[in-house]
Design an enzyme around this catalytic site. Structure first.
Site, mmCIF file in Angstrom:
data_model
loop_
_atom_site.group_PDB
_atom_site.id
_atom_site.type_symbol
_atom_site.label_atom_id
_atom_site.label_comp_id
_atom_site.label_asym_id
_atom_site.label_seq_id
_atom_site.Cartn_x
_atom_site.Cartn_y
_atom_site.Cartn_z
ATOM 1 N N ASN A 64 9.582 6.669 -53.648
ATOM 2 C CA ASN A 64 9.208 7.181 -52.336
ATOM 3 C C ASN A 64 10.134 6.719 -51.229
ATOM 4 O O ASN A 64 9.803 6.810 -50.058
ATOM 5 C CB ASN A 64 7.775 6.760 -51.995
ATOM 6 C CG ASN A 64 6.798 7.246 -53.048
ATOM 7 O OD1 ASN A 64 6.278 6.457 -53.822
ATOM 8 N ND2 ASN A 64 6.597 8.553 -53.101
ATOM 9 N N ILE A 72 11.051 6.238 -45.666
ATOM 10 C CA ILE A 72 9.932 5.977 -46.562
ATOM 11 C C ILE A 72 8.953 7.131 -46.485
ATOM 12 O O ILE A 72 8.648 7.628 -45.390
ATOM 13 C CB ILE A 72 9.202 4.679 -46.168
ATOM 14 C CG1 ILE A 72 10.189 3.498 -46.157
ATOM 15 C CG2 ILE A 72 8.055 4.378 -47.110
ATOM 16 C CD1 ILE A 72 9.652 2.291 -45.450
ATOM 17 N N CYS A 73 8.465 7.533 -47.647
ATOM 18 C CA CYS A 73 7.431 8.551 -47.662
ATOM 19 C C CYS A 73 6.102 7.875 -47.944
ATOM 20 O O CYS A 73 5.799 7.514 -49.067
ATOM 21 C CB CYS A 73 7.763 9.599 -48.739
ATOM 22 S SG CYS A 73 6.493 10.848 -48.898
ATOM 23 N N LEU A 74 5.380 7.618 -46.869
ATOM 24 C CA LEU A 74 4.074 6.967 -47.033
ATOM 25 C C LEU A 74 3.104 7.666 -46.085
ATOM 26 O O LEU A 74 3.406 7.840 -44.902
ATOM 27 C CB LEU A 74 4.196 5.474 -46.683
ATOM 28 C CG LEU A 74 2.928 4.634 -46.827
ATOM 29 C CD1 LEU A 74 2.428 4.623 -48.261
ATOM 30 C CD2 LEU A 74 3.172 3.209 -46.346
ATOM 31 N N LEU A 107 10.815 10.994 -52.802
ATOM 32 C CA LEU A 107 12.012 11.178 -51.993
ATOM 33 C C LEU A 107 13.241 10.950 -52.855
ATOM 34 O O LEU A 107 14.341 11.318 -52.508
ATOM 35 C CB LEU A 107 12.031 10.156 -50.855
ATOM 36 C CG LEU A 107 11.455 10.585 -49.505
ATOM 37 C CD1 LEU A 107 11.572 9.445 -48.518
ATOM 38 C CD2 LEU A 107 12.150 11.822 -49.000
#
Lengths: 136, 747
Positions: A64, A72-74, A107
């Site tokens: 991610n 960051i993919c959160l 990601l």
């Protein structure tokens, strides 16, 4: 500034409190154990009504995390942000994200594919990882 | 070939001279008479050797007079004068010889008597060679001849006098000064001064003579005034000057004065120089002694008044400041001096310099290093506070009890509208603040920038004293707090009020609890928020004490349901009665001792480690100390190392029973209130979290950066020096490392 082990953050300087530097250590028992990552936290002017922008400064090989930009993919840093989150909770979420990636929205697709193979993943991870040198 | 004109010229000249010499006498009888007169006169004037044993040829005064007359008539006196001076010049070797022989002798013996003899001898020579004034003074050239003689004689004399002569003159003059107990009519001295005058030695050696005076004054001042601080010396010195120096001065400096008035004018210059020198000498002396004078205060007040007067005449203020600062640095401001002593000296300095210099410029300059030094002493505040409340044991001499108590004064802004206003003295520096307050305590408190530090320390001190009270008599403390209220203001001492009220409240609560259910325990109940932090201990009282505690707590909570007691079982004292097989022992001991001895009722022999595990966390040294108390009282015996046995039957004193735990007597009587420094260290621990956070995330940082960042933290009020100390401490613990002034976390 927090008592949680492995995570910490601090303003980069005393004149601009919107830019922070942080450190996240991989939780023990995960593949990231004993690795420390430097992150940058940048607070928008309407914080806490919008989420801070957090990026990995240390290259982090993770499903991610963008290996190049550090993005960051959160979910809680995007649409799920709430004003009740603090720096500490965000960093804790990040710490747990390291051990439990969300492979559904990668990601870094390579990393997501490799996740099921810990040995190969670790090799890739260490290839990209740069230890902290102690100076900012 | 000579021309006729020249011849005529010469002849005319010749004729003229002849007529002048021969006058109008017949033939050449006039010329003859002149020739006789010339021979007689030159013979008469010719300098002769005094050492020549042949008696001097006697001259008929009348004939000599006539001879001079003749020469004068012939207008040959100028020529005769030249011849005379020539003769004089040729005879000077006689004097040179005389001077040399005397001075050789003098350099061997250094006896001023020889110089004296030489001077008298020189006068003899002078008189002997002098053209007889009574014979020639009538002629137009008479005066010229005499002064030419004088000049020539002196010139030569001074050219042959060796350098050592000056030294001789000096010691000779000094000798006259020593003998001047008698008035100046003293024949010997008078003759000597006369001789001096005749040879014109006074002019030549005027500075030398004056220096003799200076030295004499100096030695007298040093002799009489050194260390004599308890009486004013200036009036005495002045009287002495009048009695001793002034009469002496008349000879060298006021000779030729015809009356007292004239003498006074003549001596004015040198007299005021002498007087100045006396003041300066005294001033120098006192400046040198200043530190000890201050130590001796208030016995040394007369000396200070002298100094004040001297300083008005002599500008020595800068020297005084320098010398005192030097003495302070050397004798006072070093680790070997007790803070109490430094404070005492500081207070004395304040008082002394206020006498010497009321505006306080000197004080400001001298006090500055002392104040700066005191600021770095950790126990300064404690000392000041102890003297504020009049700590009995310390002797309390900082403040005078009779001094009225003033509220603390803030430095006032100058009021220029005040008609009494005077500008600051010229030597006041730009940072000089006129401190018109004479209140010592205000001055002491102003060492620190804020009085909060004092208030905090006061609280600690009060807490210590309250907790140490045994008889429960609060009057003294109450009085102190009232006094301090006047100084520091009501609000500052509110906390102290609460502490005092806690004490009385505890007694009341205790009375109530006792009335409900009697208990041997009488706790002091304090409000945690208002008291300084107490030492914490995890000690658990064993056995019966625990029960007492619980019973009491139960009663208390029924009396005050909204409050909870948190026990500090390690504080306080316990009165015990111990019944043993053969005796009963009464003891008044701290809780740990009581806990231990109680445990011995379970079994007779314990090891130290066993005992420690029973009472919870106590340090080993504390435990050993507690046991030592009982060993001293011959209730316990150390069987082997760290194993103690109860002596239920008293044992005879044996050699090995001499307590090796002798330190038991060194009981720490200080009540267990955490000092201000410890409290600060405690707070610093909180900030360590911040420092850790920033060093983790920002890498290495300089001290300035850390300090700036910490300022973000709420309530952070440390100076960068304190932070530096803290970081150094952290470095010693291995938490951080420093390189090139940059701190980073240790690995």
């Amino acid at each position: 500034m927090s008592s949680s082990p492995g995570i910490s953050a601090f303003p980069k300087n005393d004149s601009n409190l919107f830019e922070w530097a942080g450190t996240i250590e991989g939780a023990p028992g995960t593949i990231y154990a004993s690795l420390a990552f430097r992150i940058s936290i940048s607070f928008p002017s309407n914080y806490p009504y919008s989420a801070p922008t957090i990026k990995f400064e240390t290259p982090c090989y993770h499903p991610n995390v963008d290996i190049n930009g550090g993005a960051i993919c959160l979910d809680i840093l995007q649409d799920k942000w709430s004003a009740v989150y603090s720096v500490q909770t965000v960093l804790l979420s990040l710490q747990s994200l390291l051990g439990e990636p969300n492979n559904a929205s990668p990601l870094n697709p390579d990393a997501a594919n490799l996740w099921s193979n810990p040995e190969a993943f670790k090799v890739q991870l260490m290839k990209h990882y740069r230890p902290l040198d102690g100076s900012a | 070939m000579v021309s006729n004109a020249v011849r005529a010229q010469v002849a005319a000249k010749w004729q003229e001279s002849f007529t002048r010499l021969n006058r109008s006498e017949p033939g050449i009888s006039g010329l003859m008479a002149f020739s006789d007169a010339w021979t007689l006169a030159t013979e008469f004037l010719k300098p002769r050797d005094l050492n020549d044993p042949k008696p001097r040829r006697q001259y008929d005064n009348r004939r000599v007079r006539m001879a001079f007359d003749t020469i004068n008539k012939c207008r040959r006196l100028p020529v005769m004068m030249e011849v005379f001076l020539e003769d004089l010049h040729n005879s000077q070797y006689l004097i040179a010889r005389e001077v040399e022989s005397h001075m050789n002798l003098y350099s061997e013996t250094s006896d001023p008597v020889i110089v004296r003899a030489l001077i008298f001898r020189l006068v003899e020579w002078y008189n002997a060679w002098s053209p007889p004034a009574e014979q020639i003074i009538f002629y137009r050239l008479g005066q010229t001849i005499i002064s030419a003689y004088m000049l020539s004689f002196q010139t030569h004399l001074f050219s042959v006098l060796p350098a050592s002569f000056a030294r001789g003159v000096k010691s000779l003059v000094a000798a006259t000064l020593l003998g001047t107990v008698s008035p100046p009519s003293d024949q010997r001295d008078s003759a000597l001064w006369h001789a001096f005058d005749m040879l014109r030695l006074v002019e030549r050696y005027e500075t030398l003579i004056a220096s003799v005076g200076y030295e004499y004054i100096e030695s007298h001042v040093h002799e009489t005034c050194a260390g004599a601080w308890s009486e004013p010396m200036l009036p005495k010195l002045r009287a002495w000057m009048l009695e001793k120096i002034v009469p002496w001065m008349i000879w060298p400096f006021a000779r030729g004065a015809t009356n007292a008035e004239e003498a006074k004018t003549m001596m004015q210059g040198v007299g005021s120089r002498f007087e100045f020198h006396m003041h300066k000498t005294l001033c120098d002396l006192r400046t040198k002694e200043m530190f000890d004078i201050i130590v001796d205060f208030p016995d040394s007040v007369p000396a200070l008044n002298d100094l004040k007067e001297c300083l008005q005449r002599v500008d020595q203020r800068a020297e005084l400041v320098q010398s005192l600062r030097r003495a302070n640095r050397k004798r006072l401001l070093h680790p070997g001096a007790d803070t109490k002593d430094i404070l005492l000296q500081y207070v004395s300095t304040i008082k002394c310099l206020r006498i010497v210099d009321p505006p306080g410029v000197l004080l400001f300059k001298v006090a500055d290093p002392i104040r700066r030094y005191l600021r770095y002493r950790p126990d300064t505040i404690r000392c000041i506070v102890a003297s504020l409340v009049g700590d009995g044991e310390s002797g309390d001499s900082l403040i005078d009890d009779s001094e009225p108590i003033h509220p603390l004064q803030q430095p006032e802004v100058e009021n220029y509208a005040d008609p009494e206003w005077i500008p600051e003295p010229v030597d006041a520096g730009p940072d000089f603040r006129a401190n018109k307050t004479s209140d010592i305590i205000s001055t002491l408190v102003s060492i620190y920038d804020s009085k909060d530090l004092f208030i905090k320390e006061l609280q600690v001190l009060l807490a210590q004293r309250l907790l140490a009270l045994k008889d429960g008599n609060l009057d003294r403390e109450r009085r102190n707090v009232e006094i301090l209220k006047i100084r520091f203001g009501e609000s500052a001492l509110q906390v102290c009020e609460v502490m005092l009220r806690d004490m009385t409240d505890s007694r009341r609560i205790d009375q109530h609890v006792q009335s409900q259910k009697p208990n041997v325990m009488h706790p002091t109940i304090i409000s945690r928020h208002f008291w300084p932090a107490l030492e914490v201990s995890d000690m658990v009282m064993p056995g019966q004490f625990q029960d007492l505690q619980e019973q009491y707590a139960k009663e208390f909570s029924s009396f005050k349901p909204d409050k909870v007691l948190r026990w500090h079982p390690h504080l306080g004292r316990i009165h015990l009665e111990l019944e043993l097989d053969d005796r009963t022992v009464e003891a008044d001991v701290p809780p740990l001792e009581a806990a231990f001895i109680e445990l011995f009722s379970e079994k007779n022999t314990w090891t130290v480690d066993e005992l420690i595990t029973r009472v919870g966390k106590v340090t080993r040294s504390a435990a050993l100390k507690a046991l030592g108390t009982w060993v001293d009282m011959r209730l316990l015996k150390e069987e082997s190392e760290n194993v103690f046995r109860l002596l239920s039957v008293a044992e005879d004193v044996t050699e090995d029973a001499t307590p090796k735990l002798g330190m038991a007597s060194l009981r720490e009587d200080l009540p267990p209130v955490i000092s201000v420094q410890q409290q600060q260290a405690e707070q610093m621990r909180v900030y360590w979290k911040f420092i850790e956070g920033m060093l983790t995330n920002l890498g290495s940082l300089g001290l300035d950066r850390i300090q700036a960042m910490l300022k973000l933290a709420p309530g952070y009020d440390r100076t960068i020096e304190q932070l530096a100390n803290f970081m150094e401490a952290a470095k010693r613990e291995g938490l951080v490392t420093v390189k090139d002034g940059l701190w980073k976390l240790g690995k």
